[in-house]
Design an enzyme around this catalytic site. Sequence first.
Site, PDB file in Angstrom:
ATOM      1  CE1 TYR A 153     -40.697  39.087 102.048  1.00  0.00           C
ATOM      2  CE2 TYR A 153     -41.560  37.099 103.066  1.00  0.00           C
ATOM      3  CZ  TYR A 153     -40.933  38.331 103.177  1.00  0.00           C
ATOM      4  OH  TYR A 153     -40.551  38.808 104.398  1.00  0.00           O
ATOM      5  NE  ARG A 182     -29.427  41.512 109.641  1.00  0.00           N
ATOM      6  CZ  ARG A 182     -30.424  42.222 109.173  1.00  0.00           C
ATOM      7  NH1 ARG A 182     -30.188  43.267 108.422  1.00  0.00           N
ATOM      8  NH2 ARG A 182     -31.664  41.901 109.453  1.00  0.00           N
ATOM      9  CG  ASP A 213     -34.693  33.925 103.875  1.00  0.00           C
ATOM     10  OD1 ASP A 213     -34.363  34.727 104.771  1.00  0.00           O
ATOM     11  OD2 ASP A 213     -35.747  34.058 103.213  1.00  0.00           O
TER      12      ASP A 213
HETATM   13  O1  CP3 Z   1     -31.246  31.859 113.254  1.00  0.00           O
HETATM   14  C1  CP3 Z   1     -32.070  32.142 112.351  1.00  0.00           C
HETATM   15  O2  CP3 Z   1     -33.299  32.124 112.588  1.00  0.00           O
HETATM   16  C2  CP3 Z   1     -31.557  32.538 111.007  1.00  0.00           C
HETATM   17  C3  CP3 Z   1     -32.065  31.773 109.826  1.00  0.00           C
HETATM   18  C4  CP3 Z   1     -33.195  32.476 109.111  1.00  0.00           C
HETATM   19  C5  CP3 Z   1     -33.024  33.514 108.135  1.00  0.00           C
HETATM   20  N1  CP3 Z   1     -34.261  33.808 107.605  1.00  0.00           N
HETATM   21  C6  CP3 Z   1     -31.740  34.109 107.693  1.00  0.00           C
HETATM   22  C7  CP3 Z   1     -31.724  35.529 107.265  1.00  0.00           C
HETATM   23  C8  CP3 Z   1     -34.559  32.212 109.209  1.00  0.00           C
HETATM   24  C9  CP3 Z   1     -35.255  31.229 110.141  1.00  0.00           C
HETATM   25  C10 CP3 Z   1     -35.222  33.056 108.261  1.00  0.00           C
HETATM   26  C11 CP3 Z   1     -36.671  33.001 108.023  1.00  0.00           C
HETATM   27  C12 CP3 Z   1     -37.326  34.132 107.379  1.00  0.00           C
HETATM   28  N2  CP3 Z   1     -36.895  34.860 106.293  1.00  0.00           N
HETATM   29  C13 CP3 Z   1     -38.610  34.611 107.723  1.00  0.00           C
HETATM   30  C14 CP3 Z   1     -39.478  34.028 108.821  1.00  0.00           C
HETATM   31  C15 CP3 Z   1     -38.975  34.460 110.153  1.00  0.00           C
HETATM   32  C16 CP3 Z   1     -39.341  35.853 110.571  1.00  0.00           C
HETATM   33  O3  CP3 Z   1     -38.424  36.577 110.942  1.00  0.00           O
HETATM   34  O4  CP3 Z   1     -40.534  36.191 110.560  1.00  0.00           O
HETATM   35  C17 CP3 Z   1     -38.916  35.681 106.876  1.00  0.00           C
HETATM   36  C18 CP3 Z   1     -40.180  36.517 106.909  1.00  0.00           C
HETATM   37  C19 CP3 Z   1     -37.836  35.827 105.966  1.00  0.00           C
HETATM   38  C20 CP3 Z   1     -37.680  36.811 104.868  1.00  0.00           C
HETATM   39  C21 CP3 Z   1     -36.498  37.678 105.144  1.00  0.00           C
HETATM   40  N3  CP3 Z   1     -35.189  37.340 104.841  1.00  0.00           N
HETATM   41  C22 CP3 Z   1     -36.469  38.936 105.801  1.00  0.00           C
HETATM   42  C23 CP3 Z   1     -37.683  39.703 106.293  1.00  0.00           C
HETATM   43  C24 CP3 Z   1     -35.117  39.345 105.891  1.00  0.00           C
HETATM   44  C25 CP3 Z   1     -34.546  40.562 106.596  1.00  0.00           C
HETATM   45  C26 CP3 Z   1     -34.241  41.701 105.720  1.00  0.00           C
HETATM   46  C27 CP3 Z   1     -33.255  42.634 106.393  1.00  0.00           C
HETATM   47  O5  CP3 Z   1     -32.090  42.616 105.950  1.00  0.00           O
HETATM   48  O6  CP3 Z   1     -33.632  43.298 107.354  1.00  0.00           O
HETATM   49  C28 CP3 Z   1     -34.340  38.344 105.287  1.00  0.00           C
HETATM   50  C29 CP3 Z   1     -32.866  38.325 105.180  1.00  0.00           C
HETATM   51  C30 CP3 Z   1     -32.196  37.411 106.157  1.00  0.00           C
HETATM   52  N4  CP3 Z   1     -32.532  36.090 106.291  1.00  0.00           N
HETATM   53  C31 CP3 Z   1     -31.128  37.733 107.053  1.00  0.00           C
HETATM   54  C32 CP3 Z   1     -30.831  36.557 107.751  1.00  0.00           C
HETATM   55  C33 CP3 Z   1     -29.760  36.365 108.794  1.00  0.00           C
HETATM   56  C34 CP3 Z   1     -30.449  39.103 107.258  1.00  0.00           C
HETATM   57  C35 CP3 Z   1     -29.762  39.602 106.062  1.00  0.00           C
HETATM   58  C36 CP3 Z   1     -28.297  39.294 105.805  1.00  0.00           C
HETATM   59  O7  CP3 Z   1     -27.546  38.626 106.523  1.00  0.00           O
HETATM   60  O8  CP3 Z   1     -27.926  39.841 104.759  1.00  0.00           O
END
Ligand code: CP3
Length: 330
Positions: free
Chosen positions: A134, A14, A59
């Site tokens: 989760y 984002r 993810d």
């Molecule tokens: O460049 C990158 O690292 C992006 C790829 C990536 C995503 N998720 C895409 C994503 C990676 C490596 C992850 C891993 C991930 N997902 C983790 C481990 C990394 C960390 O940050 O600790 C965890 C705990 C998750 C679970 C998860 N998925 C969370 C906590 C969220 C955020 C919720 C929010 O919207 O604030 C997601 C959603 C997510 N995964 C987004 C992205 C780019 C954002 C939401 C979107 O685009 O709608």
Amino acid sequence: MDTTPVWFMRQAGRSLPEYRALRDRHGILDICRTPELAAEVTMQPVRRLGVDAAILFSDIVVPLEPMGVELAIVPGVGPVIDSPVRSRRAVDALRPLVPEEGVPYVLEAVRGLASTIDVPLIGFGGAPFTLASYLVEGGPSKNHSRTKAFMYAEPAAWQVLMERLGESVLAYLRAQVKAGAAAVQLFDSWVGELSSEDFRSYVLPSVGRIFDGLADLDVPRIYFGVGTGELLGDMAETGPDVVGVDWRVPLDEAGVRTGPNVALQGNLDPALCLAPWEVIEPRAREVLGRAPGTGHIFNLGHGVLPETDPGVLGRLVELVHREGAVDGDG
Ligand code: CP3
């Protein structure tokens, strides 16, 4: 490479306008399941920021779906699971992941990327504890108390859960490396919730088996969690090549805790990226200056915050390349 390498956790996503534009048209899981889109988003930060590695856009919950878990990723919330796993029966119902059958689109994205990009591609998976958090909570959680309650109350079921998730994540990471990933990161984002003693008895064996099971593939293996200052020594013992460190412990102290056998990755506070450059620059130099001699990959202490100006990340890459260790290993 003749300087310290740098990439950023959540470098795709984002904070980038080109990601937001694509997200206006596609759901996040649709992007993850469409190899061309996942590859495009993976490349966006490489083009814009000049980072030294790409991390596959996906993810950590993506491989849970073919294991029989119905889930959604809710914008602004995170992963949400329809039927949380809170019994031995629910644990037994989880199907082992067969990556080629369950997540062919991930492997296709990795193959496509590996054959076209000129930086290493980092594959990744969620670690057993963090995936379990989760599954048990049913969604994001502040203190993961339900997860820990299940762990303490039903240790036999917990052990099966760790084994089942560990085997599936190992298969998942191996498949990504065979498809062309040049390194892997195991995200144990929420394991910092545990004491050292509990980490060692409830989590360490399953993580150790993952790193053992990757050893023959000869790619760097990174292990990272948030708030894991008190666990750094235990994490190093699971057998990774690199331990990721959040911003709470300076790298020189982290190196004392992890010992001589691992390199470190980190650890600028992501919130610092929201400050003026004059504030960021000396803190980034301090991170470089405190890196131990065992090797250093510059990164943030956790993911890029959505409100971060990508221009700041680009300046950080330039700074690290200019000021990083000349021999590239700390
Ligand atoms: O460049 C990158 O690292 C992006 C790829 C990536 C995503 N998720 C895409 C994503 C990676 C490596 C992850 C891993 C991930 N997902 C983790 C481990 C990394 C960390 O940050 O600790 C965890 C705990 C998750 C679970 C998860 N998925 C969370 C906590 C969220 C955020 C919720 C929010 O919207 O604030 C997601 C959603 C997510 N995964 C987004 C992205 C780019 C954002 C939401 C979107 O685009 O709608």
